[in-house]
Design an enzyme around this catalytic site. Sequence first.
Site, PDB file in Angstrom:
ATOM      1  N   TYR A 155      83.430 -40.881 -65.460  1.00 46.02           N
ATOM      2  CA  TYR A 155      83.560 -42.440 -65.950  1.00 46.02           C
ATOM      3  C   TYR A 155      82.214 -43.147 -65.674  1.00 46.02           C
ATOM      4  CZ  TYR A 155      85.091 -47.009 -66.654  1.00 46.02           C
ATOM      5  OH  TYR A 155      85.163 -48.350 -67.398  1.00 46.02           O
ATOM      6  N   GLN A 217      92.568 -48.054 -68.549  1.00 47.34           N
ATOM      7  CA  GLN A 217      92.985 -47.207 -69.767  1.00 47.34           C
ATOM      8  C   GLN A 217      92.499 -46.017 -70.080  1.00 47.34           C
ATOM      9  OE1 GLN A 217      91.966 -50.137 -69.797  1.00 47.34           O
ATOM     10  NE2 GLN A 217      90.882 -50.941 -71.710  1.00 47.34           N
ATOM     11  N   ASN A 240      84.797 -50.626 -61.761  1.00 46.01           N
ATOM     12  CA  ASN A 240      85.069 -51.833 -61.096  1.00 46.01           C
ATOM     13  C   ASN A 240      86.380 -51.439 -60.277  1.00 46.01           C
ATOM     14  OD1 ASN A 240      87.190 -51.696 -62.927  1.00 46.01           O
ATOM     15  ND2 ASN A 240      86.234 -53.446 -64.117  1.00 46.01           N
ATOM     16  N   GLN A 285      69.298 -53.615 -53.201  1.00 46.59           N
ATOM     17  CA  GLN A 285      70.812 -53.316 -52.953  1.00 46.59           C
ATOM     18  C   GLN A 285      71.507 -54.523 -53.551  1.00 46.59           C
ATOM     19  OE1 GLN A 285      72.234 -50.587 -52.280  1.00 46.59           O
ATOM     20  NE2 GLN A 285      74.237 -51.333 -52.347  1.00 46.59           N
ATOM     21  N   HIS A 288      72.713 -55.209 -57.306  1.00 45.54           N
ATOM     22  CA  HIS A 288      73.405 -54.548 -58.199  1.00 45.54           C
ATOM     23  C   HIS A 288      74.895 -55.255 -58.554  1.00 45.54           C
ATOM     24  CE1 HIS A 288      72.552 -50.315 -57.994  1.00 45.54           C
ATOM     25  NE2 HIS A 288      72.340 -50.171 -56.863  1.00 45.54           N
ATOM     26  N   GLU A 353      77.522 -46.295 -47.105  1.00 46.74           N
ATOM     27  CA  GLU A 353      77.264 -45.456 -48.274  1.00 46.74           C
ATOM     28  C   GLU A 353      75.730 -44.820 -47.883  1.00 46.74           C
ATOM     29  OE1 GLU A 353      77.053 -45.809 -53.137  1.00 46.74           O
ATOM     30  OE2 GLU A 353      77.086 -47.456 -51.838  1.00 46.74           O
ATOM     31  N   HIS A 354      74.950 -45.980 -47.840  1.00 43.19           N
ATOM     32  CA  HIS A 354      73.481 -45.419 -47.462  1.00 43.19           C
ATOM     33  C   HIS A 354      73.195 -45.994 -46.209  1.00 43.19           C
ATOM     34  CE1 HIS A 354      73.847 -46.478 -51.963  1.00 43.19           C
ATOM     35  NE2 HIS A 354      73.578 -45.364 -52.039  1.00 43.19           N
ATOM     36  N   ASP A 387      68.303 -43.362 -55.965  1.00 39.08           N
ATOM     37  CA  ASP A 387      69.245 -43.803 -56.990  1.00 39.08           C
ATOM     38  C   ASP A 387      68.782 -43.105 -58.349  1.00 39.08           C
ATOM     39  OD1 ASP A 387      71.069 -45.516 -55.796  1.00 39.08           O
ATOM     40  OD2 ASP A 387      69.960 -47.232 -56.348  1.00 39.08           O
ATOM     41  N   GLU A 441     109.575 -19.165 -36.323  1.00 41.72           N
ATOM     42  CA  GLU A 441     110.165 -20.213 -37.126  1.00 41.72           C
ATOM     43  C   GLU A 441     111.234 -20.137 -37.714  1.00 41.72           C
ATOM     44  OE1 GLU A 441     106.520 -20.411 -39.825  1.00 41.72           O
ATOM     45  OE2 GLU A 441     105.277 -21.180 -38.186  1.00 41.72           O
ATOM     46  N   HIS A 446     110.820 -13.822 -43.932  1.00 41.46           N
ATOM     47  CA  HIS A 446     109.387 -13.474 -43.927  1.00 41.46           C
ATOM     48  C   HIS A 446     109.329 -12.032 -42.938  1.00 41.46           C
ATOM     49  CE1 HIS A 446     108.827 -17.365 -45.427  1.00 41.46           C
ATOM     50  NE2 HIS A 446     107.304 -17.273 -45.349  1.00 41.46           N
TER      51      HIS A 446
END
Length: 461
Positions: A155, A217, A240, A285, A288, A353-354, A387, A441, A446
Site C-alpha cells: 500500500y 477498501q 492513514n 520530520q 510530513h 521510530e527514528h 528516507d 500432559e 503421543h
Amino acid sequence: MAFSQSNPEESNRVLLRIYDDLDEARRTVLRRRPPEDTVLPTRVSDRVREVFGEDLDAGAVVDRIVRAVRDGGDAAVRRFGIAFDGQTFDSFEVPRDEIEGAWRDLPGATRDAMELAASRIRRFHERAMPRTWLDFDGDSTFGQVFRALDRVGLYAPGGRGAYPSTVLMTAIPARVAGVREVVLCTPPGPDGLPHRPTLAAARAAGVDRIFRVGGAQAVAAMAYGSESIPRVDKIVGPGNLFVALAKREVFGAVGIDQLAGPTETLLIADDSASPAAVAADLLAQAEHDPAATALLITNSAGVARATADEVERQIGLLDRREIVAESLRANGGAIVAPDIQTAIELANDFAPEHLCLILRDAWSYLPRIRNAGGIFIGERSIEAIGDYTAGPSHVMPTGGTARFASPLGVLDFLKVSSIFDVAPGTFAEIGPAAVALAEAEKLGGHASAIRLRLGGERFGQ
C-alpha cells in the site's frame, strides 16, 4: 513543564515548547495514545455521515468497509471509491503503458536518483537475507528452510502526501526475498491515475501489477480478493488511520507488517550539536503530516533555546510551513534532561521510530539504546537521508511498537519451515524423555506413538 506565558523570555515560543519538568513531558509530548483515540477532522466526520447515514468512529467505518468488500468484491470497492474519492473505473488496474510512460516522463535527475536509491536498498537487503541451514546431529538432521511468500500486497499513500520512496522501500525487499508476485494499491489522483512518480517507482522496483484503489477498501480487497484484485498473503506499507485500522481488521486472514501510525523522530543532543542542524531535522520530520512527532531531548538548556529560535527562523523558508506549525504545536517539544543517560532512558521508554544521536562520541551510547526503529549516529546520519538513499527501509515501527517490532526487511517476506529427520539412534536417545513429557500432559496417544517406534515395531504388524 512547558515554559509559561508569564515568562517574557519564552512568551513568543509558539512552535517548539521547552519542557524542563520531566514528569510534565511524560504526561504530554512523551505520552502514547492508541489510534482509536484519534478524533476525526470535521470534514472527514461529515463525509462519513453522508456515506453511512450516521455518525461513526474510525473503527466502525473500517469495519463496515471491510465487511462490504469481503462480501461484495469489486462492486463494494467501486461504491466506496465513488463515495470517498468521487471516482470509479471500468478497470481498477493501471495499464502497463501508463506505468512505462510515467518512467519515461521522469526528469533525468529524478530517474538517476531513483535508480541510485533502488541500488542501495537492494544491496542492503541482499546482505540481510538469511540462508537455509541444516545441522547434522549425529545420524539425524535438523534445520530451517526459508521460503518466500507467493504474493504480497503493497500500500502506498496518495492523499496529503504521495511517497514514491515508500514503494522502493517496500517492493525491493520483497523482490530480494524472492516473492513471486508483488501488487500495489494506491489512490487515484484527479486525472484518474495514481501519482506518476509513484508509478515510476513501482516500475523501478519491479512491481508486477498496480491498482488505483486507496483506503480501507484497498486493504480489504487485497486481504480477501475481488474479481479484479488478487488475494495476497501479506499486506505491507503505511497509510492513514483508516488504512492502519483496516490492516488490523484483516490480520489473520492475511499477514501484515505493522500498524503504521504517524511518523516520529526523537533527537538526543548535547552541547556539541548545531542548533541550526537540530532545528532543520525537527522541521523535516514535522513537514510530513500535522500528526507527525518531532522531539528533542538535550542536557543543554542553551541548545534547547537556540534550537527553538532556529525553528522560528527556518520555518519561514518551507513551503509546507502550515503543516509544520500544526505538527510542532500539537506534538513537538524540546525536553531538557539533567544528563544524557536520563535522555536515553526517556528515549527507550518512548521507543521512537527514528532515534538520532547528535552527541560527542555518539557510537559509545549505542549499547544503551534498547528501543528504536532506526538509530542514526552522528550529525550527518540524519533521518532525511534514511528516507531516501541510505539503504535500510524507511518503513519502521511507530507508536512505541519499537519495543517489540522491527523495520521492514526481507524477513517480512519470508516464512520458515523447520526440518526434522530423526534417525534411529537419535530417536532412541530422545524418545524416552518425550514419552515422559507426553504422560505429564496426559496425552496418551503421543506417548503410544513414541513407544511404538522405541519398541522397533512397525504399523500393520
